[in-house]
Design a protein around this motif. Sequence first.
Motif, PDB file in Angstrom:
ATOM      1  N   ASN C 435       4.075  -5.302  -4.476  1.00 39.67           N
ATOM      2  CA  ASN C 435       2.951  -3.245  -4.705  1.00 39.67           C
ATOM      3  C   ASN C 435       2.585  -3.339  -5.944  1.00 39.67           C
ATOM      4  OD1 ASN C 435       4.699  -2.516  -3.082  1.00 39.67           O
ATOM      5  ND2 ASN C 435       6.305  -2.880  -4.259  1.00 39.67           N
ATOM      6  N   ILE C 436       2.385  -4.708  -6.536  1.00 40.37           N
ATOM      7  CA  ILE C 436       1.092  -5.150  -7.639  1.00 40.37           C
ATOM      8  C   ILE C 436      -0.600  -5.435  -7.072  1.00 40.37           C
ATOM      9  CG2 ILE C 436      -0.239  -6.407  -9.626  1.00 40.37           C
ATOM     10  CD1 ILE C 436       2.749  -6.686 -10.232  1.00 40.37           C
ATOM     11  N   TRP C 437      -1.598  -6.430  -5.556  1.00 39.02           N
ATOM     12  CA  TRP C 437      -1.729  -7.145  -5.073  1.00 39.02           C
ATOM     13  C   TRP C 437      -2.249  -5.583  -3.745  1.00 39.02           C
ATOM     14  CZ3 TRP C 437      -4.295  -9.879  -7.869  1.00 39.02           C
ATOM     15  CH2 TRP C 437      -3.675 -10.541  -9.137  1.00 39.02           C
ATOM     16  N   LEU C 438      -1.383  -4.947  -3.403  1.00 36.39           N
ATOM     17  CA  LEU C 438      -2.046  -4.449  -2.495  1.00 36.39           C
ATOM     18  C   LEU C 438      -2.999  -3.042  -2.951  1.00 36.39           C
ATOM     19  CD1 LEU C 438       0.773  -3.984   0.023  1.00 36.39           C
ATOM     20  CD2 LEU C 438      -1.293  -5.604   0.586  1.00 36.39           C
ATOM     21  N   SER C 439      -4.389  -2.830  -2.341  1.00 37.34           N
ATOM     22  CA  SER C 439      -5.018  -1.842  -2.750  1.00 37.34           C
ATOM     23  C   SER C 439      -4.350  -0.277  -2.452  1.00 37.34           C
ATOM     24  CB  SER C 439      -6.641  -2.101  -2.713  1.00 37.34           C
ATOM     25  OG  SER C 439      -5.799  -1.498  -1.015  1.00 37.34           O
ATOM     26  N   SER C 440      -3.774  -0.476  -1.552  1.00 41.26           N
ATOM     27  CA  SER C 440      -2.437   1.228  -1.519  1.00 41.26           C
ATOM     28  C   SER C 440      -1.822   1.281  -2.264  1.00 41.26           C
ATOM     29  CB  SER C 440      -2.522   1.360   0.266  1.00 41.26           C
ATOM     30  OG  SER C 440      -1.791   0.108  -0.245  1.00 41.26           O
ATOM     31  N   ALA C 441      -0.960   0.538  -3.187  1.00 42.37           N
ATOM     32  CA  ALA C 441       0.202   0.266  -3.805  1.00 42.37           C
ATOM     33  C   ALA C 441       0.047   1.163  -5.224  1.00 42.37           C
ATOM     34  CB  ALA C 441       0.829  -1.095  -4.498  1.00 42.37           C
ATOM     35  N   ALA C 442       1.215   1.593  -6.410  1.00 44.11           N
ATOM     36  CA  ALA C 442       0.859   2.714  -6.873  1.00 44.11           C
ATOM     37  C   ALA C 442       0.990   2.227  -7.836  1.00 44.11           C
ATOM     38  CB  ALA C 442       2.005   3.576  -6.649  1.00 44.11           C
ATOM     39  N   ASN C 443       1.592   0.314  -8.217  1.00 50.19           N
ATOM     40  CA  ASN C 443       0.915  -0.061  -9.103  1.00 50.19           C
ATOM     41  C   ASN C 443       0.459  -1.340  -8.979  1.00 50.19           C
ATOM     42  OD1 ASN C 443       3.301   0.588 -10.768  1.00 50.19           O
ATOM     43  ND2 ASN C 443       4.621  -0.080  -9.492  1.00 50.19           N
ATOM     44  N   GLU C 454     -11.516  -0.099  -1.673  1.00 50.46           N
ATOM     45  CA  GLU C 454     -13.365   0.439  -2.353  1.00 50.46           C
ATOM     46  C   GLU C 454     -13.879  -0.505  -2.103  1.00 50.46           C
ATOM     47  OE1 GLU C 454     -12.836   3.219  -5.367  1.00 50.46           O
ATOM     48  OE2 GLU C 454     -11.329   4.491  -4.513  1.00 50.46           O
ATOM     49  N   THR C 455     -13.365  -1.872  -2.457  1.00 51.78           N
ATOM     50  CA  THR C 455     -14.308  -3.040  -2.613  1.00 51.78           C
ATOM     51  C   THR C 455     -13.645  -3.992  -1.455  1.00 51.78           C
ATOM     52  OG1 THR C 455     -12.742  -4.523  -3.805  1.00 51.78           O
ATOM     53  CG2 THR C 455     -14.603  -3.148  -4.776  1.00 51.78           C
ATOM     54  N   ALA C 456     -14.353  -4.809  -1.277  1.00 56.11           N
ATOM     55  CA  ALA C 456     -14.400  -6.159   0.190  1.00 56.11           C
ATOM     56  C   ALA C 456     -13.633  -6.661  -0.342  1.00 56.11           C
ATOM     57  CB  ALA C 456     -15.819  -6.438   0.577  1.00 56.11           C
ATOM     58  N   TRP C 457     -13.587  -6.967  -1.512  1.00 55.53           N
ATOM     59  CA  TRP C 457     -12.754  -8.210  -2.099  1.00 55.53           C
ATOM     60  C   TRP C 457     -11.598  -7.745  -2.125  1.00 55.53           C
ATOM     61  CZ3 TRP C 457     -10.624  -6.879  -7.173  1.00 55.53           C
ATOM     62  CH2 TRP C 457     -10.710  -6.113  -7.932  1.00 55.53           C
ATOM     63  N   GLU C 458     -11.065  -6.957  -2.724  1.00 60.12           N
ATOM     64  CA  GLU C 458      -9.908  -6.109  -2.324  1.00 60.12           C
ATOM     65  C   GLU C 458      -9.364  -5.999  -1.561  1.00 60.12           C
ATOM     66  OE1 GLU C 458     -11.231  -2.531  -4.976  1.00 60.12           O
ATOM     67  OE2 GLU C 458      -8.576  -3.045  -5.733  1.00 60.12           O
ATOM     68  N   ALA C 459     -10.137  -5.929  -0.019  1.00 58.37           N
ATOM     69  CA  ALA C 459      -9.984  -5.552   1.459  1.00 58.37           C
ATOM     70  C   ALA C 459      -9.265  -6.904   2.041  1.00 58.37           C
ATOM     71  CB  ALA C 459     -10.662  -5.220   2.105  1.00 58.37           C
ATOM     72  N   GLU C 460     -10.387  -8.431   1.508  1.00 58.43           N
ATOM     73  CA  GLU C 460     -10.070  -9.663   1.465  1.00 58.43           C
ATOM     74  C   GLU C 460      -8.381  -9.702   0.404  1.00 58.43           C
ATOM     75  OE1 GLU C 460     -10.419 -11.517   3.563  1.00 58.43           O
ATOM     76  OE2 GLU C 460     -10.074 -13.344   2.671  1.00 58.43           O
ATOM     77  N   ILE C 461      -7.911  -9.819  -0.289  1.00 56.06           N
ATOM     78  CA  ILE C 461      -6.756  -9.511  -0.748  1.00 56.06           C
ATOM     79  C   ILE C 461      -5.527  -8.573   0.216  1.00 56.06           C
ATOM     80  CG2 ILE C 461      -5.486  -9.012  -3.231  1.00 56.06           C
ATOM     81  CD1 ILE C 461      -7.634  -9.511  -4.574  1.00 56.06           C
ATOM     82  N   ASP C 462      -5.906  -8.017   0.451  1.00 57.74           N
ATOM     83  CA  ASP C 462      -4.913  -7.028   1.402  1.00 57.74           C
ATOM     84  C   ASP C 462      -4.920  -7.663   1.883  1.00 57.74           C
ATOM     85  OD1 ASP C 462      -5.776  -3.449   0.570  1.00 57.74           O
ATOM     86  OD2 ASP C 462      -4.842  -5.293  -0.899  1.00 57.74           O
ATOM     87  N   ARG C 463      -5.493  -8.112   2.548  1.00 57.17           N
ATOM     88  CA  ARG C 463      -5.785  -8.987   4.088  1.00 57.17           C
ATOM     89  C   ARG C 463      -4.279 -10.597   3.745  1.00 57.17           C
ATOM     90  NH1 ARG C 463      -6.970 -13.136   6.554  1.00 57.17           N
ATOM     91  NH2 ARG C 463      -8.315 -14.095   5.617  1.00 57.17           N
ATOM     92  N   LEU C 464      -4.566 -10.941   3.264  1.00 60.44           N
ATOM     93  CA  LEU C 464      -4.515 -12.054   3.094  1.00 60.44           C
ATOM     94  C   LEU C 464      -2.611 -12.097   2.195  1.00 60.44           C
ATOM     95  CD1 LEU C 464      -7.102 -13.692   0.622  1.00 60.44           C
ATOM     96  CD2 LEU C 464      -6.545 -14.699   2.628  1.00 60.44           C
ATOM     97  N   MET C 465      -2.667 -11.023   1.635  1.00 60.80           N
ATOM     98  CA  MET C 465      -1.208 -10.813   0.740  1.00 60.80           C
ATOM     99  C   MET C 465      -0.626 -10.199   2.565  1.00 60.80           C
ATOM    100  SD  MET C 465      -0.683 -11.967  -2.086  1.00 60.80           S
ATOM    101  CE  MET C 465       0.971 -10.800  -2.206  1.00 60.80           C
ATOM    102  N   ARG C 466      -0.739  -9.955   3.482  1.00 61.02           N
ATOM    103  CA  ARG C 466      -0.157  -9.211   4.513  1.00 61.02           C
ATOM    104  C   ARG C 466       0.519 -10.129   5.182  1.00 61.02           C
ATOM    105  NH1 ARG C 466      -3.138  -3.501   3.712  1.00 61.02           N
ATOM    106  NH2 ARG C 466      -1.497  -2.338   3.285  1.00 61.02           N
ATOM    107  N   ALA C 467      -0.828 -11.115   5.081  1.00 59.19           N
ATOM    108  CA  ALA C 467      -1.444 -12.436   6.146  1.00 59.19           C
ATOM    109  C   ALA C 467       0.069 -13.101   5.667  1.00 59.19           C
ATOM    110  CB  ALA C 467      -2.366 -13.022   6.355  1.00 59.19           C
TER     111      ALA C 467
END
Lengths: 267, 293, 540
Positions: C435-443, C454-467
């Motif tokens: 809930n901190i790292w996901l770009s959609s999270a409230a925190n 909104e950025t490619a690097w945040e999309a990459e972080i989202d992907r890595l955290m979910r993986a």
Amino acid sequence: MKSLRRTALVLLAAIYLAGLSAAWLAPAGYANQFRESAGAPPSRAFLLGTDDLGRDSFSRLLYGSRLSLTLAPAAALLATLIAALVGITAGYAGGWIEICLMRVTDLFLSIPWLFLLLIVRAFLPLNVRPLESVAITFCLLGLLGWAGPARVLRSATHELKTEDYMVQARARGCRPLRLMLKHLLPNLEPIAAAQFWISVPIFILSEANLGFLGLGVAEPLPSWGNLLGGLQSMDAQSGPWRLAPLALLIVVMTCFHLVVPEENLSK
Amino acid sequence: MRSRLTHALLSVLATVLIGGFAAATLVRLAPGYGVDPGELDPRLSSEAIQKMRERSKPDGGLITYYVRYLANAVRGELGFSEGFRRPAAELIAERFPATARAAGMGLACGWTLGLLAALVTVAVARPAFDLLAGAVTAFLLCLPSSVMALIFVQGGHAGGEMVAGGILSLVIFPRVLRFARGILGNIAGAPHVLQARAKGLSTLRIIWMHVLRPAMPQILALLGVSASVVFGAAIPVEVICDSPGLGQLAWQAALKRDLPLLIDITLLVTILTGLSGLAAEVIGVQPAVRDTA
Amino acid sequence: MRRVCILLALLAAAGASARELRFCLRADPKTFNPLEVSEEPDEIIRYLTGGVLIRMNRLTQQLEGELAESWKVSATGRVDFKLRPGVRFSDGAPLTADDVVFTLRTLLDPASHSPAGDPFRVGKGTVTVSALGGSKVAVVFPTPIAGVERLFDQVVISNARALEKSTRPAEMPVLGPYRVAEYRAGSYVLLGRNPFYWKKDGKGRQLPYIDAIRLPIQQNRDLELLRFIGGDLDLINKMDADSFNRLAAKQPAAARNAGRSLESEQMWFNQVARAPMAAYKKEWFTSREFRRAVSLAINRADIARVVFKGRAAPALGPVSPANKFWFNAALKPEAYDPAAALDALARIGFHLDGAALRDRRGKAVEFSVITNSGNKARERIASMMQQDLARIGIRLNVVTLDFASLIERMTRTFDYESCLLGLVNVDLDPSAQMNIWLSSAANHPWNPGQPTPETAWEAEIDRLMRAQAREASPGRRKTAFDRVQEIVRDQAPVLYLVDKDSLSAISESLGNVSPAVLDPQTFWNIERLYFRAPASGSGR
């Protein structure tokens, strides 16, 4: 007593002058951090040692004096003027005017005005200059801090209203406004002055207490309030030089007390 | 006199109601109202946080809230404190005795010592004594209550009610001393007192009959103010001394934006302030409540 | 003679354990319902009174069975527990599989939204809990959750009877080493031993060793320290550096530094597009080069040395080295290089105009940092940053706000420019920080609640955290999370300033204390703490 009063006056003037001349007298800027000497004791380089961030305590005391000795008395003056207006009107007019004014006074003594200050802070831009922010805070303190002195002045007005010379003046047809200006106010002045001197340290420390809610003086500006707040991190190992802001406050207030003639304060 | 007293009581009641409403308005408008620090818990999902925000949204308008609050207050329900998750009445009932004891001790000791010191100063009537009294007053007046509390704590006292009461008495003492000394000093120089001295009356009789009694109305006017001063000083003192009283509760409620609790405390303080002022007037037989018929 | 010695030894031990252990709660507990706990005082009482299926050993950071004798996690997302036999609640009632099922179903009810339950609800679909026979429970998750076992450390097993009595805590039956004996609001919580506690020591003696724990409610840290020095308290957790140094000067043996903690101080820039901020400032804060330059200009070593008196170290990234497995050891320390900062800024069009730094439009670089008032360390950090940034011509305005106002600006109105706050990681596993790292999270600190990254690097972080959250292999999870840490260091959405040390005060009369960096630090093994027999003429 006269020599004591003169000494106090000279001392007060010297402290005020030192505060106003802080830019020339201070060996360092109030924000300069000498990080290698954080928490250092007094030395030739740092007359009163340094604070926890290595800032020269003597310089901060000078600059803080300039701020607090200007703004706190200004706030106290504002509060006393409003108190005089409300208290004297209530005491002199009596009847429903007095009741209404005193109930408004009770309201001002009871309501949590901290929230008004929070609301005002919320509307201030984040990048407002520290000096502007603290001036607004002191102004608000003055606008809110009149209630206690108002009650005292009202009571004093009641007593004076029944004095022989007042009765005589009314009997001679003296108009109410003239009565108040010529006979009442001069006799109430010492009491108002006493309330003023009592209010000054209260406002100095209110500013420090407001710091806990983020309404105090913003860094790096020093004030007696936030310098006194630094006492909280004192312990037995801290040197007595860290009490310098408190000592200065006591000296200044004692001087104020000595400067104003005792018989005036006693009336 | 009865009708004037009734009017005065009604005006106190009106003040209380307006005070409560003003407090409610200020708290509702203050930034951070309805915000729960628990929202920052990283374990909570976005849905959970959204639910928390919906739960803490203000329910209805301010006036509706206040009217509902008053209707409940009349039935003895003083609201539920979300910050403490307990009924507000329970919290106030728990904390009131600690503050009452500390404030009572502060007022009793402060007034007793202040009046005694003022009377001694007037009776002795020596310049050196007067100067000493003035210096002590100035010193204690310019020593703010939170600094006094800090000094006690740093000096190794573990805080608590007794320490809080002691500090509050040091807050009241100089105010009473300065003011009473001024009033009593004035009256002591009046012609009727000089006459009494010339007649050979004892000092004690002069002080009691001819100095203190005429001064009481003005001195008692300070009583109402000192009750407010004590409660105002109680907040920082109880916070620093960790005394679990109303002052500490008020501070915590302010930080948590606990609306019901803050309204309750404001109403309580307004009632105390109003009644103490009224009592001072009645005791001093001020024109506001005196039957002049 | 031998019998007399044994009797004396037993009496001494009995006398030692008859003492109350004393340490403070910093506020009144808000609730005694273990499923609704969210604040520190409540969590302390939950830890001391609650029984859990699996407990993480705070020292070794390994999982150990408590109420669960054994457990098995399958790749399909199913966890099977075998309950320990003979366990009873403090009222004598036996623990059954039905109690575990009741607890988990209550916790996982979508309406409950408890901090302990939310981490279980990461995938779509419902979690099913069922009892299989007398002592077996199966929990089936719709999708596998990596490291799911560690989540049960926060789940205190209860029953309907106990939850009904949560407003009368002294009557609540519990499974932990202690039960609430008395609660005086504003004053203290008194815990007494659970007479039916299941755990025994190696010699077969029933635990806990200490009979009672008194938890005075004390907000003022200075008073807490005074009481400890005066012998009125036995433990202090999470001391600040100033108090620690004061204690170390007076009672060196009592002051314990367990090394780097999981707490850090950090600052981030507001990158919310809809924030009520001038467009040119948004341009600064969304520029990686600007953020990296500001990071280069901050002297972290000075902050650690001056503000924390050496009881902290410059932070290397989002994870503290105390998190042994998940910390990316390849990360290099952040440099302090004002000259390099100015060079980096010059490359994106900033220039010094006298003492003031200006952007390519000629706007003087000035912005504010908000932090919570009353936190002296944070105010000092802000002052030091102010000085550091002034050296490269940036004017930083420090604004201290009370916590409620601060949170409102951070999470609702987004009316701020940068923020200085601390982070406490209570859990080692990175999945706890989804809930901190996901770009959609409230925190998500710098730009929460993004519908799409909104950025490619945040999309990459989202992907890595979910993986990593779906991955069973710890090695592959670590690889993914290491990459997240590298991206965060490179992009610098958050400037990690210092990692603080874990500081505590422990009475010398207390035995078996081994402070850990994970909460609850000093009393994680509460049932095994004991009082050493006092020297003659001393002690309470």
